[in-house]
Design an enzyme around this catalytic site. Structure first.
Site, PDB file in Angstrom:
ATOM      1  NE  ARG A  54       0.167   1.232   3.455  1.00  0.00           N
ATOM      2  CZ  ARG A  54       1.079   2.131   3.693  1.00  0.00           C
ATOM      3  NH1 ARG A  54       2.369   1.802   3.725  1.00  0.00           N
ATOM      4  NH2 ARG A  54       0.774   3.388   3.932  1.00  0.00           N
ATOM      5  N   GLY A  55       0.259   2.393  -0.113  1.00  0.00           N
ATOM      6  CA  GLY A  55       1.046   3.621  -0.269  1.00  0.00           C
ATOM      7  C   GLY A  55       1.123   3.916  -1.762  1.00  0.00           C
ATOM      8  CB  ALA A  56       0.467   7.017  -3.660  1.00  0.00           C
ATOM      9  NE  ARG A  94      -6.070   1.100  -1.746  1.00  0.00           N
ATOM     10  CZ  ARG A  94      -5.372   1.594  -0.725  1.00  0.00           C
ATOM     11  NH1 ARG A  94      -4.100   1.274  -0.581  1.00  0.00           N
ATOM     12  NH2 ARG A  94      -5.939   2.393   0.164  1.00  0.00           N
ATOM     13  CD  GLN A 207      -3.167   2.856   6.785  1.00  0.00           C
ATOM     14  OE1 GLN A 207      -3.756   3.274   7.784  1.00  0.00           O
ATOM     15  NE2 GLN A 207      -3.764   2.729   5.624  1.00  0.00           N
ATOM     16  CG  ASP A 248      -2.732   8.314  -1.223  1.00  0.00           C
ATOM     17  OD1 ASP A 248      -2.648   8.930  -0.131  1.00  0.00           O
ATOM     18  OD2 ASP A 248      -2.404   7.133  -1.372  1.00  0.00           O
ATOM     19  CG  ASN A 258      -1.942  11.776   2.853  1.00  0.00           C
ATOM     20  OD1 ASN A 258      -1.429  10.891   2.185  1.00  0.00           O
ATOM     21  ND2 ASN A 258      -1.623  11.950   4.122  1.00  0.00           N
ATOM     22  CE  LYS A 259      -5.065   5.856   4.394  1.00  0.00           C
ATOM     23  NZ  LYS A 259      -5.991   5.077   3.522  1.00  0.00           N
TER      24      LYS A 259
HETATM   25  O1  MRU Z   1      -4.401   3.394   2.215  1.00  0.00           O
HETATM   26  P1  MRU Z   1      -2.912   3.508   2.110  1.00  0.00           P
HETATM   27  O2  MRU Z   1      -2.181   2.902   3.253  1.00  0.00           O
HETATM   28  O3  MRU Z   1      -2.392   3.046   0.764  1.00  0.00           O
HETATM   29  O4  MRU Z   1      -2.687   5.073   2.165  1.00  0.00           O
HETATM   30  C1  MRU Z   1      -1.406   5.599   2.116  1.00  0.00           C
HETATM   31  C2  MRU Z   1      -1.349   7.038   2.367  1.00  0.00           C
HETATM   32  O5  MRU Z   1      -2.324   7.741   2.472  1.00  0.00           O
HETATM   33  C3  MRU Z   1      -0.002   7.614   2.388  1.00  0.00           C
HETATM   34  O6  MRU Z   1       0.089   8.648   3.306  1.00  0.00           O
HETATM   35  C4  MRU Z   1       0.279   8.085   0.999  1.00  0.00           C
HETATM   36  O7  MRU Z   1       0.222   7.065   0.061  1.00  0.00           O
HETATM   37  C5  MRU Z   1       1.509   8.814   0.988  1.00  0.00           C
HETATM   38  S1  MRU Z   1       2.682   8.240  -0.059  1.00  0.00           S
HETATM   39  C6  MRU Z   1       4.087   7.733   0.533  1.00  0.00           C
END
Ligand code: MRU
Length: 364
Positions: A54-56, A94, A207, A248, A258-259
């Site tokens: 996970r993470g963009a 996603r 996270q 993201d 973002n989250k």
């Molecule tokens: O749902 P996730 O864990 O994929 O979300 C990730 C985030 O929101 C991060 O903060 C985001 O991708 C930042 S990139 C390094």
């Protein structure tokens, strides 16, 4: 970065057998370092959708390897349709992080313009490796630029500890190495600057608690886990010098998705005159849209992620219900912070003002 003193990346092609990639299974962290193999496009799609990765930036890199795996599965007679189906399957995993679509398009372009199946396979692997290598380098450079901001704050505090608040995991676990928000923190550590990080737990998937706290701990960064609601209080009491988050998707006008919960942190930071930065590579910018609140698709996930919480109890991972069984819940994964609340966007090219003009200046 480091896990138990050993250097890891989040994803790598198997050294002896280039027909599969391995990833750190992030669902098992922080309790277990579990490595799993991804051997098909379906497994790549599953890994992204179920948040094994996970993470963009990392889902973009995984998707690119997913396209490579699709070329291995395709035959000479069904190649084009197989690649198209793989693209759709991976794109549907996603919706919010634009890095996913960006990486898929990069891969598809290269595959389409290459003749002959064997050559397509080589080209798909080459572009996946390139996207991965570029991500590492972009994250490193983000850290070099972000370091300058931390250095300045440290100077203003006469070398006293710089307190940084972060939300979710925008660390190396969300990328391949270094991270986006954390890269500046790791560079500050190398530069000998005293830092302390407030880590938002980041409900519902936590996270922050399970990933950011883990990676900062492994890297020897002084940090404290806080509940998601504590940031405003800490800011009012002078305990936060700056906020750095990842993203993201950033619009061409500098709005940042973002989250979920990031927007509230930005509001509290603005009210308390605390600089709020978002850090991301070029692959996170969506040049096709401007108004983040109206135009960025927000992922809605299973309500059970809100209703249940998982953790370790007596050595075993347990999932427990935290509300009446039949309580309806909603689970929005992301929110949008408007550009007016953002002090700057830290990119691999430098620090941009969060505006169309600011981004264009860096990415002419
Ligand atoms: O749902 P996730 O864990 O994929 O979300 C990730 C985030 O929101 C991060 O903060 C985001 O991708 C930042 S990139 C390094």
């Amino acid at each position: 970065m480091l896990v138990q003193g050993k250097h890891y990346q989040t994803i790598w092609l198997n050294e002896k057998d280039s027909s599969f990639v391995s990833v750190i299974d992030q669902r098992a962290l922080p309790h277990e370092l579990k490595i799993i193999d991804i051997k098909s496009v379906d497994e790549a799609a599953y890994a992204i959708k179920e948040m094994v990765v996970r993470g963009a930036p990392l889902i973009g890199v995984t998707a690119a390897y997913g396209m490579y795996l699709a070329t291995l599965e395709a035959g000479p007679d069904n190649c084009d349709s197989y690649i198209n189906t793989a693209f759709q399957k991976l794109a549907a995993t996603r919706p919010t992080a634009i890095n996913l679509l960006w990486a898929l398009n990069e891969s598809k372009k290269v595959i389409e313009k290459t003749e002959d199946l064997e050559n397509k396979r080589a080209a798909a692997l080459q572009i996946a490796n390139q996207i991965k290598a570029d991500d590492i380098e972009m994250c490193r450079k983000i850290g070099v630029h972000g370091l300058e901001i931390i250095k300045k704050i440290s100077g203003q505090k006469n070398g006293d500890t710089v307190n940084i608040l972060t939300h979710c995991n925008a660390g190396w676990l969300a990328c391949v190495d270094w991270g986006t928000a954390t890269s500046s923190i790791y560079h500050a550590q190398k530069a000998g600057i005293k830092i302390h990080v407030w880590v938002d737990e980041t409900r519902p998937r936590n996270q922050g608690a399970s990933l950011t706290a883990f990676e900062l701990g492994e890297q020897g960064i002084n940090h404290t886990l806080i509940s998601d609601n504590a940031g405003g209080h800490l800011m009012q009491h002078g305990k936060v010098d700056m906020v750095i988050v990842g993203s993201d998707r950033v619009t061409a006008a500098g709005d940042v998705a973002n989250k979920i919960g990031t927007y509230l942190k930005a509001l509290a930071a603005k009210d308390n005159n605390i600089p709020f930065y978002a850090a991301m590579p070029a692959s996170t910018i969506d040049w096709t849209i401007k108004n983040g609140v109206k135009e960025i698709p927000i992922e809605e996930r299973n309500q059970n992620e809100v209703k249940y919480i998982s953790g370790k109890h007596n050595g075993e991972i347990k999932e427990v219900l935290i509300c009446p069984e039949n309580t309806p819940a909603s689970n929005y994964g992301f929110d949008v912070t408007p550009s007016r609340l953002i002090s700057g966007i830290i990119t691999e090219k430098g620090i941009a003002e969060a505006s169309e003009a600011g981004l264009k200046k860096l990415y002419s």
